[in-house]
Design an enzyme around this catalytic site. Sequence first.
Site, PDB file in Angstrom:
ATOM      1  N   GLY A   1      -3.138  -4.037   2.400  1.00 53.61           N
ATOM      2  CA  GLY A   1      -4.025  -3.160   1.850  1.00 53.61           C
ATOM      3  C   GLY A   1      -5.564  -3.589   2.571  1.00 53.61           C
ATOM      4  O   GLY A   1      -5.447  -3.804   3.416  1.00 53.61           O
TER       5      GLY A   1
ATOM      6  N   CYS B   1      -2.525   1.307   9.097  1.00 59.48           N
ATOM      7  CA  CYS B   1      -3.394   0.289   9.284  1.00 59.48           C
ATOM      8  C   CYS B   1      -3.679   0.155  10.730  1.00 59.48           C
ATOM      9  O   CYS B   1      -4.837  -0.514  11.210  1.00 59.48           O
ATOM     10  CB  CYS B   1      -3.202  -0.932   8.585  1.00 59.48           C
ATOM     11  SG  CYS B   1      -1.579  -1.443   8.979  1.00 59.48           S
TER      12      CYS B   1
ATOM     13  N   GLU C   1     -13.651   0.903   8.783  1.00 55.20           N
ATOM     14  CA  GLU C   1     -12.328   1.541   9.080  1.00 55.20           C
ATOM     15  C   GLU C   1     -12.162   2.773   8.162  1.00 55.20           C
ATOM     16  O   GLU C   1     -12.777   2.547   7.133  1.00 55.20           O
ATOM     17  CB  GLU C   1     -11.123   0.500   8.442  1.00 55.20           C
ATOM     18  CG  GLU C   1      -9.823   1.044   8.377  1.00 55.20           C
ATOM     19  CD  GLU C   1      -8.638   0.114   7.618  1.00 55.20           C
ATOM     20  OE1 GLU C   1      -9.164  -0.473   6.663  1.00 55.20           O
ATOM     21  OE2 GLU C   1      -7.594   0.126   8.306  1.00 55.20           O
TER      22      GLU C   1
ATOM     23  N   GLY D   1      -8.240  -7.832  -0.129  1.00 55.47           N
ATOM     24  CA  GLY D   1      -7.445  -8.956   0.546  1.00 55.47           C
ATOM     25  C   GLY D   1      -8.418 -10.196   0.590  1.00 55.47           C
ATOM     26  O   GLY D   1      -7.944 -11.252   0.470  1.00 55.47           O
TER      27      GLY D   1
ATOM     28  N   ALA E   1       0.953  -1.177  -0.020  1.00 61.07           N
ATOM     29  CA  ALA E   1      -0.058  -0.120   0.158  1.00 61.07           C
ATOM     30  C   ALA E   1       0.778   1.014   0.198  1.00 61.07           C
ATOM     31  O   ALA E   1       2.139   1.105   0.279  1.00 61.07           O
ATOM     32  CB  ALA E   1      -0.816  -0.013   1.002  1.00 61.07           C
TER      33      ALA E   1
ATOM     34  N   GLY F   1      -4.540  -7.598 -10.522  1.00 59.84           N
ATOM     35  CA  GLY F   1      -5.682  -8.809 -10.354  1.00 59.84           C
ATOM     36  C   GLY F   1      -5.640  -9.784 -11.622  1.00 59.84           C
ATOM     37  O   GLY F   1      -5.453 -10.976 -11.450  1.00 59.84           O
TER      38      GLY F   1
ATOM     39  N   ALA G   1       4.934  -0.236  15.366  1.00 62.25           N
ATOM     40  CA  ALA G   1       5.559  -1.664  15.557  1.00 62.25           C
ATOM     41  C   ALA G   1       7.093  -1.505  15.553  1.00 62.25           C
ATOM     42  O   ALA G   1       7.483  -0.706  14.890  1.00 62.25           O
ATOM     43  CB  ALA G   1       4.780  -2.437  14.490  1.00 62.25           C
TER      44      ALA G   1
ATOM     45  N   THR H   1      -9.383  -4.778   3.435  1.00 62.26           N
ATOM     46  CA  THR H   1      -9.906  -6.195   3.765  1.00 62.26           C
ATOM     47  C   THR H   1     -10.594  -6.454   2.449  1.00 62.26           C
ATOM     48  O   THR H   1     -10.635  -7.797   2.029  1.00 62.26           O
ATOM     49  CB  THR H   1     -11.051  -5.929   4.872  1.00 62.26           C
ATOM     50  OG1 THR H   1     -10.167  -5.458   6.005  1.00 62.26           O
ATOM     51  CG2 THR H   1     -11.572  -7.191   5.299  1.00 62.26           C
TER      52      THR H   1
ATOM     53  N   GLU I   1      -2.227  -8.788   5.031  1.00 59.39           N
ATOM     54  CA  GLU I   1      -2.100  -7.710   6.356  1.00 59.39           C
ATOM     55  C   GLU I   1      -3.109  -6.670   6.028  1.00 59.39           C
ATOM     56  O   GLU I   1      -2.797  -5.774   5.038  1.00 59.39           O
ATOM     57  CB  GLU I   1      -0.764  -7.044   6.103  1.00 59.39           C
ATOM     58  CG  GLU I   1       0.463  -8.040   6.603  1.00 59.39           C
ATOM     59  CD  GLU I   1       0.247  -8.817   8.206  1.00 59.39           C
ATOM     60  OE1 GLU I   1      -0.694  -8.396   8.675  1.00 59.39           O
ATOM     61  OE2 GLU I   1       0.890  -9.754   8.349  1.00 59.39           O
TER      62      GLU I   1
END
Lengths: 523, 392
Positions: free
Chosen positions: A238, A294, A403, A243, A157, A219, A464, A240, A260
């Site tokens: 990226g 995220c 989100e 994903g 992303a 894709g 993180a 949901t 993720e």
Amino acid sequence: MPALQPAVPLNQHLRANCRSTRQDGRVQIISLNPADTSDVVTTLDAPSVQDVVEATRRAHAAQAEWAKVPAPARGRVIAAVGRLMEANKESLAALVTREIGKTYAEALGEVQEVIDTCDFFLGEGRRLYGQTVPSEMPDKQLFTFRAPVGTAFIITAGNFPTAVPSWYIVPALLCGNSVVWKPAEVSPAISHAMTSIFHAGGVPEDVLVTIVADGATTGAALEQVLEQRLVQKVGFTGSTAVGRAIGELTGRHLQSACLELGGKNPMIVMPDANIDLVVEGALFAGFGTSGQRCTSLGTLWVHDDIYDEVKTRYVAAVQSAVVGDPRQDVLYGPMISQAYLEAHERNLELVQPHHTVHGSTGIGRITSANPREGFVGDPEAGWFAHPTIVEGVRPGDALYDTETFGPLVGLGRFSSLDEAIKLANGHGYGLSSAIYTNNPEWVWKFRAQVSSGMVSVNNSTSGAEAHLPFGGNGRSGNGSRQSGVWVLDQFTRWQAVNWDYSGRLQKAQMDVMELPSDPEFRL
Amino acid sequence: MTFSPPESVDVVVIGGGVVGCSAAFHLAEAGQRVLLVEKSAIASGSSSKAAGGVRACFSDPVNVAIGKRSLALLADIGQRPGGEIDLHRVGYLFLCTTSSQLDDFAAAVEVHNSLGVRSSMIDVEQAHQLSPLANVDDVLGACWSPDDGTCTPEAVVQAYAAGARRCGAVLMTNTEFVGADVRDGQIYSVEIRSGDESAHVRTSAVVIAAGAWSTSVGEAFGIDLPVEPVRREIIVTGPIPGVDPAVVARSPMTIDAASTFYFHAEGRGVLAGFSDSSVEPGFDLTRDPSYLEKLVELAAFRAPHLVEAEVTGGWAGYYEVSPDHDGIVGQSADVSRLLYATGFSGHGFLQGPAIGEILRDLILDCEPSIDISPLSATRFQTGVRRDERHLV
Ligand SMILES: Cc1cc2nc3c(=O)[nH]c(=O)nc-3n(C[C@H](O)[C@H](O)[C@H](O)COP(=O)(O)OP(=O)(O)OC[C@H]3O[C@@H](n4cnc5c(N)ncnc54)[C@H](O)[C@@H]3O)c2cc1C
């Protein structure tokens, strides 16, 4: 005297087009500086599906030779890449600021995370341990080896254009895989710079192939390369929704992608919390990076006993936070691109009559007609948005389980820890969560019952460290983990080896040596 | 130096002045393969002769927007493309001596403010405080634009040239554009020459940024770019006797709106000039012996201290003048991907940075952030003249 007012408002319309079709029919991707859309950072021709398939074929063809390079030698390459990232830290960070609008201080931090990731994995080249395992047979040895999976197709992303890709690319390469990297369309110049550094560090050109393409092209290409068995692992960071589609597609090919995805990260504030810490943490988690992480704060849940005080202080902190030119000392800069701004504006439509909005003099895009006090720079030049706190969020509201990925934070209240845990889990996301308390009982109960992959205690939901497992559950991912030693399981497959040198066929389970025992024995 | 031009590029830029170099930088930075040809040396045309004034305080909104954008780019030049240009934002001060001038500048101030340029009308006393060297006996008021200023023209052009090279553009000096292969409205190649060597370079896009020489370059493509060279001169002085050097250094760009007499700090003295309307167009840079006399006459009244100073230098260069004294920027309707940017008539140095960016957008087919359609050359056919009133 002729009319003095311009027919069209000059300098005030936003540049929208990130793609344009040239006269010769080629589609061009145009990357603009989101803080100053007059600045074109770079342009490139959009690839076709076939181009992406060909790029993957090249990476696939190069993998076997790369896997033959001894792991410690691959570790040396990662060491060289890390040193180059360090030497180019400021210029790469400046490019991050320019192309996606992250503040320079955060951009430096992000590049540091790339360096940290290299630092961790350069040593892994000398470990990448397998095991020797005793056999049930004499004159026979058992071993495990970590074997590379093959070619990894990594889709990342725009919000972390260097750190998140490095979480995939560095371990994937170290483990002996080749990589096709499909970065976000909003950060082509950054991805080009990153890729150049990997190549300069000694990664062979075809072992890391970067190709910037849009979602539809990617894709379609992904279907083909999976069908042709050119790819053995897909990594995706990226939304949901995308994903899910990737999970389905890879599932059909009996692969499990490393996913993720999004988050709706709760912060639980217990009655004994240090309120200064809460306000600081919620300010950064909610609005740092314009809320486009995220792990950004979704909803701040505050215990009834201290609700009013936390609310008053949080609102005041957000009101006085400095927004503007990301090269200056500001909390946050622009939205990553026009599309992110538009998505944020659509999310503002989710605000309901029972909600109260705080945090700024307006909502939505900051302009001279909709100004933000203390703004640094020219808001009209880019895609800047007001910070917005939406008070009164509760289950059943769209804002409870959507989100928002922008400078929008929900604020709600609870009366017991059990209720808070329900609120924290009820939306089905499970990426990051935080609890503010000094009561160990509450901490351990929260840890055990919250469904998120990452838990902060007296710390914000984002930020993180490069060597702890990163990943989520439920709507946030399929349980895959990145970073540290845990990611090795994404990019290697265990290979079990047995070597029988007895000269006979020793059949497992059947020819096992049995020593006599006396089952009746008692003291 | 060997003559080895690239075989084919995305864009050829003709002219190595501020406009051409800014265009080359912005295009190369955006990933285009660029060849810039300059018949002499980089910044050898008008650009290095400019007084270095940079401002957004024009009367026309398009020029205000271009000036504002250029100022932002010049302020950021240390980062993009990198370099030091001695930008001093000392402000622009237009002194008004008639009430119609006052009205006119007051209307312009409204335009400035509506576009985010903070200028204002000030009274005589304030004007005198800002520019103590100016005699304001006959002044009724002034237009003050504090964010404008001056910088070093040569440094700006060299910064863009170096930046363009760093981004992969090829800049060929002593190399002249001599002709183009244009068929059915498409550009196929351009012919360039250096000494007795020549070559054809394949390209589908050309930017004409040839300053005062643009008319003949336009002819090679069959388009009409009405630009005439008009000689303009500048005088530079040493320290001004009896005046505190700090006062001189702080002086804004001060302009007598009626006569165009202007001065600003330069070195330890000032740089001064005016636009002599009696100069006939033509390629002739022989300095007019009476220019200094006329300048001294203007200075003796408007800034009497200057007359005491020693003249330490000066030069002549061309204004590239269009019929209505405003820039000609756009793309040809007949030849695809043929762009032109010329005829800036005395304000091309300050417009160059933003114009380069706009040329890039036109090449990329990406809507520019400033609508420059009013600057199109078609205006000379349709008869809509530009009405920029605050010229120097
Ligand atoms: C005395 C004076 C003071 C000025 N003061 C100011 C000021 O204060 N502020 C301001 O904004 N402007 C000022 N100007 C105007 C400004 O200098 C010009 O408008 C500006 O420099 C024009 O830039 P350019 O790039 O279009 O042209 P130039 O700088 O002239 O560049 C054009 C280049 O094209 C080259 N060329 C021509 N034909 C060919 C060919 N066939 N092949 C290859 N190369 C070719 C030329 O050699 C030249 O180098 C002043 C001008 C003068 C003379």
